[in-house]
Design a protein around this motif. Structure first.
Motif, PDB file in Angstrom:
ATOM      1  N   VAL A 131     -14.084   1.945 -10.604  1.00 16.41           N
ATOM      2  CA  VAL A 131     -14.547   2.574  -9.367  1.00 16.41           C
ATOM      3  C   VAL A 131     -13.732   2.040  -8.197  1.00 16.41           C
ATOM      4  N   LEU A 132     -13.249   2.950  -7.373  1.00 11.88           N
ATOM      5  CA  LEU A 132     -12.529   2.613  -6.152  1.00 11.88           C
ATOM      6  C   LEU A 132     -13.331   3.161  -4.976  1.00 11.88           C
ATOM      7  N   LEU A 133     -13.934   2.256  -4.198  1.00 13.13           N
ATOM      8  CA  LEU A 133     -14.722   2.672  -3.038  1.00 13.13           C
ATOM      9  C   LEU A 133     -13.802   2.783  -1.838  1.00 13.13           C
ATOM     10  N   ASP A 134     -13.669   3.997  -1.317  1.00 12.03           N
ATOM     11  CA  ASP A 134     -12.767   4.235  -0.200  1.00 12.03           C
ATOM     12  C   ASP A 134     -13.168   5.529   0.482  1.00 12.03           C
ATOM     13  N   ARG A 135     -12.769   5.661   1.721  1.00 10.63           N
ATOM     14  CA  ARG A 135     -13.082   6.848   2.513  1.00 10.63           C
ATOM     15  C   ARG A 135     -11.800   7.345   3.177  1.00 10.63           C
ATOM     16  N   GLY A 136     -11.589   8.682   3.155  1.00  9.84           N
ATOM     17  CA  GLY A 136     -10.419   9.253   3.796  1.00  9.84           C
ATOM     18  C   GLY A 136     -10.500   9.143   5.293  1.00  9.84           C
ATOM     19  N   PRO A 137      -9.438   9.502   5.996  1.00  9.41           N
ATOM     20  CA  PRO A 137      -8.246  10.183   5.471  1.00  9.41           C
ATOM     21  C   PRO A 137      -7.311   9.242   4.710  1.00  9.41           C
ATOM     22  N   PHE A 138      -6.611   9.826   3.725  1.00 10.50           N
ATOM     23  CA  PHE A 138      -5.678   9.090   2.884  1.00 10.50           C
ATOM     24  C   PHE A 138      -4.247   9.505   3.222  1.00 10.50           C
ATOM     25  N   THR A 139      -3.315   8.597   3.019  1.00 11.59           N
ATOM     26  CA  THR A 139      -1.912   8.871   3.314  1.00 11.59           C
ATOM     27  C   THR A 139      -1.178   9.283   2.050  1.00 11.59           C
ATOM     28  N   LEU A 140      -0.068   9.992   2.229  1.00  9.27           N
ATOM     29  CA  LEU A 140       0.721  10.415   1.090  1.00  9.27           C
ATOM     30  C   LEU A 140       1.320   9.204   0.376  1.00  9.27           C
ATOM     31  N   ASP A 141       1.843   8.244   1.125  1.00  7.58           N
ATOM     32  CA  ASP A 141       2.397   7.051   0.486  1.00  7.58           C
ATOM     33  C   ASP A 141       1.339   6.300  -0.299  1.00  7.58           C
ATOM     34  N   GLY A 142       0.140   6.224   0.254  1.00 11.18           N
ATOM     35  CA  GLY A 142      -0.945   5.544  -0.442  1.00 11.18           C
ATOM     36  C   GLY A 142      -1.320   6.244  -1.734  1.00 11.18           C
ATOM     37  N   GLU A 143      -1.354   7.573  -1.710  1.00 11.54           N
ATOM     38  CA  GLU A 143      -1.704   8.329  -2.920  1.00 11.54           C
ATOM     39  C   GLU A 143      -0.596   8.223  -3.975  1.00 11.54           C
ATOM     40  N   ARG A 144       0.647   8.237  -3.530  1.00 14.61           N
ATOM     41  CA  ARG A 144       1.752   8.057  -4.478  1.00 14.61           C
ATOM     42  C   ARG A 144       1.637   6.714  -5.202  1.00 14.61           C
ATOM     43  N   GLU A 145       1.366   5.664  -4.431  1.00 13.38           N
ATOM     44  CA  GLU A 145       1.267   4.335  -5.008  1.00 13.38           C
ATOM     45  C   GLU A 145       0.069   4.232  -5.944  1.00 13.38           C
ATOM     46  N   LEU A 146      -1.027   4.853  -5.585  1.00 12.86           N
ATOM     47  CA  LEU A 146      -2.217   4.812  -6.431  1.00 12.86           C
ATOM     48  C   LEU A 146      -1.954   5.472  -7.786  1.00 12.86           C
ATOM     49  N   LEU A 147      -1.317   6.639  -7.765  1.00 10.81           N
ATOM     50  CA  LEU A 147      -0.989   7.317  -9.021  1.00 10.81           C
ATOM     51  C   LEU A 147      -0.054   6.478  -9.875  1.00 10.81           C
ATOM     52  N   ARG A 148       0.913   5.845  -9.221  1.00 13.85           N
ATOM     53  CA  ARG A 148       1.885   5.033  -9.961  1.00 13.85           C
ATOM     54  C   ARG A 148       1.238   3.772 -10.537  1.00 13.85           C
ATOM     55  N   ARG A 149       0.470   3.079  -9.708  1.00 13.74           N
ATOM     56  CA  ARG A 149      -0.101   1.799 -10.122  1.00 13.74           C
ATOM     57  C   ARG A 149      -1.093   1.964 -11.275  1.00 13.74           C
ATOM     58  N   HIS A 150      -1.851   3.052 -11.266  1.00 10.17           N
ATOM     59  CA  HIS A 150      -2.862   3.254 -12.305  1.00 10.17           C
ATOM     60  C   HIS A 150      -2.366   4.153 -13.439  1.00 10.17           C
ATOM     61  N   ARG A 151      -1.082   4.551 -13.380  1.00  7.78           N
ATOM     62  CA  ARG A 151      -0.467   5.372 -14.435  1.00  7.78           C
ATOM     63  C   ARG A 151      -1.289   6.642 -14.695  1.00  7.78           C
ATOM     64  N   ILE A 152      -1.682   7.303 -13.618  1.00  4.41           N
ATOM     65  CA  ILE A 152      -2.498   8.513 -13.708  1.00  4.41           C
ATOM     66  C   ILE A 152      -1.667   9.655 -14.286  1.00  4.41           C
ATOM     67  N   ASP A 153      -2.255  10.411 -15.205  1.00  2.00           N
ATOM     68  CA  ASP A 153      -1.540  11.576 -15.735  1.00  2.00           C
ATOM     69  C   ASP A 153      -2.297  12.887 -15.541  1.00  2.00           C
ATOM     70  N   VAL A 154      -3.485  12.867 -14.885  1.00  2.00           N
ATOM     71  CA  VAL A 154      -4.183  14.097 -14.545  1.00  2.00           C
ATOM     72  C   VAL A 154      -5.152  13.795 -13.399  1.00  2.00           C
ATOM     73  N   LEU A 155      -5.245  14.735 -12.470  1.00  2.00           N
ATOM     74  CA  LEU A 155      -6.128  14.619 -11.318  1.00  2.00           C
ATOM     75  C   LEU A 155      -7.234  15.659 -11.425  1.00  2.00           C
ATOM     76  N   VAL A 156      -8.461  15.253 -11.073  1.00  2.00           N
ATOM     77  CA  VAL A 156      -9.586  16.184 -11.023  1.00  2.00           C
ATOM     78  C   VAL A 156     -10.163  16.147  -9.621  1.00  2.00           C
ATOM     79  N   THR A 157     -10.294  17.315  -8.998  1.00  2.00           N
ATOM     80  CA  THR A 157     -10.803  17.380  -7.634  1.00  2.00           C
ATOM     81  C   THR A 157     -11.618  18.647  -7.436  1.00  2.00           C
TER      82      THR A 157
END
Length: 257
Positions: A173-199
Motif C-alpha cells: 500500500v502506498l498512501l499518497d494524494r495527487g497531484p502527481f508529477t510525470l517524473d514521479g510516476e515514471r520513477e514509481l513504475l520503474r522502481r516497482h517494475r510495474i507491467d500493467v496499470l489499472v485505473t
C-alpha cells in the motif's frame, strides 16, 4: 438563495470558491453549503458552510433539502460515486429542487496508448492474468475485494487512506494524494517494475501523469468506464459553467418585497 453542493472533488471546491469570491460571489443573499461524505480522513474543506456525513439515502437527502430550504442542488461528486448521483436525482425530483451535475471530462485515448476498457472492477480483475504480473492499482481504497481472488499478481495499491475489507494476498500500500508529477510516476513504475496499470476513468489533470508514464513505457492500461449520470439531469464539465448556472437562477428570482 441556498445552494447545496454535493462535494469531495476538486471541481466542487472550485465551485464553492467561485460562488464565495468570484462574480457569482457578489450575488446578494447567496448561501452555499458543501456536503462531504466523510470517507477521507483529512479532506480539503471549501469556503462557505460545510457538513460532513451521509443523508440516509435519497429520502433523507430530500428531507434535508426541504428542511434547509435549498433552492439549487449541484452534484459535484466523484464521477464514480454512482449511488449518490441517483439519490440526488430522486431527492431533487421529490423536493422539486433544480439539479445540475458537474463532472470533469473523462480521459481520452491518444496515439501510443494500450488501453483495455472494463465495465466494472470485476471485469478489470478478470483481464489482469493475461496482461501482467506486477499491477499498479489506482482505483481507490474501496473495491479491492474484486481483486482479492487473484493470488498470483503482485499489487501496488495507491490511495489517500488505508484500504479496508478484502484485498489481494500479495500487495503493498502506498498512501499518497495527487497531484502527481510525470517524473514521479515514471520513477514509481520503474522502481516497482510495474507491467500493467489499472485505473478508473476519473479524468482531470491531478492523476493523469500515470497514463503518460504508462504510454511511454508501452504498458497496458485497464481503464474502468464511468457509471452513467441519471437520465434527464443536465451536465456541465467546468466549475465556471456551474457558477454561471447558479447566477442565472439567482437572476430569475423575484426581488424581495
Amino acid at each position: 438563495m441556498h445552494v447545496l453542493i454535493l462535494g469531495g472533488t476538486t471541481e466542487a471546491r472550485r465551485l464553492a470558491e467561485l460562488l464565495a469570491a468570484g462574480p457569482a460571489g457578489r450575488l446578494p443573499g447567496l448561501r452555499v453549503t458543501t456536503s462531504l461524505a466523510g470517507r477521507v480522513s483529512a479532506p480539503r474543506t471549501p469556503p462557505g458552510e460545510v457538513r460532513v456525513g451521509g443523508f440516509g439515502g435519497a429520502d433523507g437527502l430530500a428531507a434535508w433539502l426541504c428542511e434547509h430550504a435549498v433552492d439549487l442542488l449541484v452534484d459535484a461528486t466523484h464521477p464514480f460515486a454512482g449511488t449518490i448521483a441517483f439519490h440526488a436525482a430522486h431527492a431533487a425530483a421529490t423536493a422539486r429542487v433544480p439539479l445540475l451535475a458537474l463532472r470533469r471530462p473523462g480521459w481520452r485515448r491518444v496515439e501510443g496508448d494500450v488501453w483495455h476498457e472494463a465495465g466494472s472492477l470485476t471485469e478489470a480483475a478478470a483481464l489482469l492474468p493475461a496482461l501482467g504480473r506486477r499491477v499498479f492499482l489506482t482505483t481507490g481504497r474501496v473495491g479491492l475485494a474484486a481483486f482479492a481472488p487473484l493470488a498470483d499478481p503482485w499489487f501496488l495499491v495507491r490511495s489517500v487512506d488505508a484500504p479496508e475489507g478484502a484485498r489481494p494476498p500479495r500487495m503493498e500500500v502506498l498512501l499518497d494524494r495527487g497531484p502527481f508529477t510525470l517524473d514521479g510516476e515514471r520513477e514509481l513504475l520503474r522502481r516497482h517494475r510495474i507491467d500493467v496499470l489499472v485505473t478508473k476513468d476519473s479524468g482531470g489533470a491531478a492523476t493523469a501523469p500515470k497514463l503518460t508514464a504508462a504510454r511511454e513505457a508501452g504498458l497496458p492500461v485497464v481503464v474502468v468506464r464511468r457509471p452513467p449520470v441519471p437520465g434527464g439531469v443536465p451536465v456541465v464539465t467546468a466549475p465556471e459553467q456551474a457558477a454561471r448556472w447558479v447566477g442565472e437562477a439567482h437572476a430569475r428570482r423575484p426581488p424581495h418585497p
